[in-house]
Design an enzyme around this catalytic site. Structure first.
Site, PDB file in Angstrom:
ATOM      1  CG  ASN A   1      -3.931   5.554   3.791  1.00 24.10           C
ATOM      2  OD1 ASN A   1      -4.814   5.114   2.885  1.00 24.10           O
ATOM      3  ND2 ASN A   1      -2.799   4.793   4.196  1.00 24.10           N
TER       4      ASN A   1
ATOM      5  CG  ASP B   1      -1.994  -1.131   1.208  1.00 26.92           C
ATOM      6  OD1 ASP B   1      -2.155  -1.531   0.087  1.00 26.92           O
ATOM      7  OD2 ASP B   1      -2.600  -1.313   2.187  1.00 26.92           O
ATOM      8  N   GLY B   2       2.067   1.191   0.575  1.00 23.55           N
ATOM      9  CA  GLY B   2       2.772   2.456   0.833  1.00 23.55           C
ATOM     10  C   GLY B   2       3.262   2.812  -0.826  1.00 23.55           C
TER      11      GLY B   2
ATOM     12  CG  ASP C   1      -2.209  10.953  22.903  1.00 25.88           C
ATOM     13  OD1 ASP C   1      -2.007  11.797  23.784  1.00 25.88           O
ATOM     14  OD2 ASP C   1      -1.680   9.600  22.944  1.00 25.88           O
TER      15      ASP C   1
END
Length: 537
Positions: free
Chosen positions: A380, A301-302, A410
């Site tokens: 993404n 996917d990268g 966070d």
């Protein structure tokens, strides 16, 4: 067998023969005949049992009761189906008649209004209406029949009491008002691209074709140029790339582009790869979409994310081969790359339009929100977190200038539906089909028990601002890279980009998506419950 039993059995056989003779052409038995047959079965069952009746006759009587019950249910089902069919037929005929009458009357009025210096003769119009009523008397009778079963659709759709026998204004034609829907965009400089999702023909709003429908790509001319992008530092990927380049050039006669790094590696292996093309600077990368017909990715996917980031505007179709870890966006297997590419180049193929987010950073010193830094496209997600600071992130969130909430935790994830199986999933967000247009609003470890994720529509603009009372700055990362600091007063604007990423499907978008979450995440995988446990009786 006694004479009484023989007589009863003969009577039942006679009734069974009569049922067979009364069976209609469409395979159903007439309701009256079913009633008589059931009556015959009941009479046979009510007769006084004969001494010495064995167990076989008892079983036979139980079977007869089952047959009688089945015959009764069949008769009731057929009667209900006939009544429903008659009702829908009446509705259709009434609507058809009413539409014909209205169209005819409209033509009459248009003809009279077209005549210069003439008035509409109400008497003539009424005479024509009476003629129409006489021609459609059978349909009026069907309207009375239809009303026996409840309110029909033509009664609901009337704008007013439109009975033709009532006195109407002859100078005015009663008809449904027409209207037009238009999308509202905030500001004249807004770059929001709204999709028509409704049609409004004849004043009725109905859903139209959505962008989430399965899309098929068919080549109008043969592809001439392909771009191959590979995962670095992988020997298996390098070997596969060399085989694929050679096959595409020798068998398909295609022009091939690769990255400069890959071209050097292939030329080091053999000088026969001198026909491979590449680019020299970023300016040529911006023009790749005008040269490349198809993109092939070899990795995970990268690698697909890297391919999408190279195109700042329109993106050619991408064929992703799985050579990584999970592979939510890589449905094709490298072992069969020849068959896959042959099918893709021949077409047609199903594709998934993966939406991207257009992100812009607006500094506190900017005069307005349109004075931004260079926009960034993400496939993404964009993540706003506290970075190396030990303090809670303090973020004010707005949706089209409407306050949403204040994030204290966070951080926050703004994800596409394609990214719903990435960081957003790990933070508790839902998995969403990639062709569902929307923006996922997922908090990261919020210091609140009631902060649940949201899914916002695709046409909104989300604005995340660092307030001036924040104890520390925030950091934004785009698809895991290009981190930018957001100081107090800075804001991040996110909206749906007009250029999706089309990825080829092995089967279709839904099948590929479900297979990816089953294979990659083992979604809802558990042992099947044993069948030999306690049961409801």
């Amino acid at each position: 067998m006694s004479p009484s039993k023989l007589e009863s059995t003969a009577s039942f056989e006679h009734e069974d023969a009569s049922i067979s003779s009364l069976r209609s052409d469409n395979g159903f038995v007439d309701s009256l005949s079913l009633f008589h047959s059931e009556k015959a079965v009941e009479e046979l069952l009510l007769q006084t049992p004969v001494e010495g009746m064995d167990e076989h006759l008892i079983e036979f009587s139980e079977a007869l009761r089952t047959v009688a019950k089945a015959l009764r249910l069949a008769a009731e089902g057929k009667a209900s189906a006939q009544a429903e069919a008659a009702e829908w037929k009446c509705r259709y005929e009434l609507e058809r008649t009413r539409n014909m009458q209205m169209e005819h009357k409209a033509r009459i009025l248009e003809r009279f209004s077209a005549e210069p210096n003439s008035d509409i003769d109400c008497g003539r119009v009424k005479n024509l209406d009476n003629q129409l009523m006489q021609q459609n008397e059978p349909h009026d009778h069907s309207e009375e029949v239809c009303m026996k079963h409840g309110i029909c659709s033509h009664e609901v759709l009337r704008d007013r009491e439109s009975d033709l026998n009532s006195n109407v204004d002859c100078n005015r034609m009663m008809k449904k008002a027409s209207f037009k829907l238009s999308w509202w965009c905030k500001g004249e400089n807004s770059d929001q691209h709204k999709h028509d999702i409704v049609s409004f023909e004849k004043g009725n709003i109905t859903t139209a074709e959505r962008s989430s429908k399965q899309i098929s790509l068919k080549w109008e001319s043969d592809p001439q140029t392909v771009l191959i992008l590979t995962k670095p530092n992988s020997v298996s990927v390098r070997i596969l790339c060399a085989q694929m380049v050679r096959w595409l050039k020798e068998k398909k006669k295609l022009n091939i582009y690769v990255e400069p790094r890959v071209r050097v590696e292939l030329l080091t292996e053999s000088s026969d790869y001198d026909y491979i093309q590449t680019w020299q600077d970023d300016g040529e990368i911006l023009l790749l979409h005008t040269k490349v017909d198809l993109v092939i990715t070899l990795g995970g996917d990268g690698t697909v994310l890297w391919a999408a980031s190279m195109f700042k505007g329109p993106v050619p179709p991408i064929v992703p081969f799985s050579l990584g870890s999970l592979g939510f966006m890589t449905p094709f297997h490298s072992e069969h790359f020849k068959e896959c590419l042959d099918s893709v180049l021949r077409g047609p193929i199903n594709i998934t339009l993966r939406h991207r987010l257009l992100c812009r950073v607006v500094r506190d010193a900017a005069k307005n929100e349109y004075e931004t830094e260079e926009p960034i496209l993400v496939l993404n997600e964009v993540t706003i977190d506290r970075g190396i600071s030990s303090y809670l992130t303090n973020l004010e969130c707005y949706c089209d200038n409407s306050f949403v909430t204040c994030v204290q935790g966070d951080g926050l994830i703004l994800s596409t539906t394609s990214g719903s199986t990435a960081y957003s999933l790990a933070a508790g967000g839902s998995m969403v089909h990639p062709q569902v247009p929307g923006i996922l609003f997922t908090p990261i470890c919020p210091h609140s028990l009631s902060f649940r994720p949201l899914i916002l529509p695709e046409h909104v603009t989300v604005r995340i601002m660092v307030p001036f009372n924040s104890r520390s700055p925030a950091w934004a990362s785009f698809d895991g890279k290009d981190r930018k600091q957001l100081a107090a007063g800075d804001a991040l604007l996110c909206s749906m980009a007009p250029w999706p990423v089309p990825t080829a499907c092995q089967v279709d978008s839904t099948n590929d998506f479900l297979r990816s979450i089953h294979d990659g995440l083992h979604w809802n995988l558990r042992k099947t419950q044993s069948f030999d446990g306690p049961r409801d009786l």
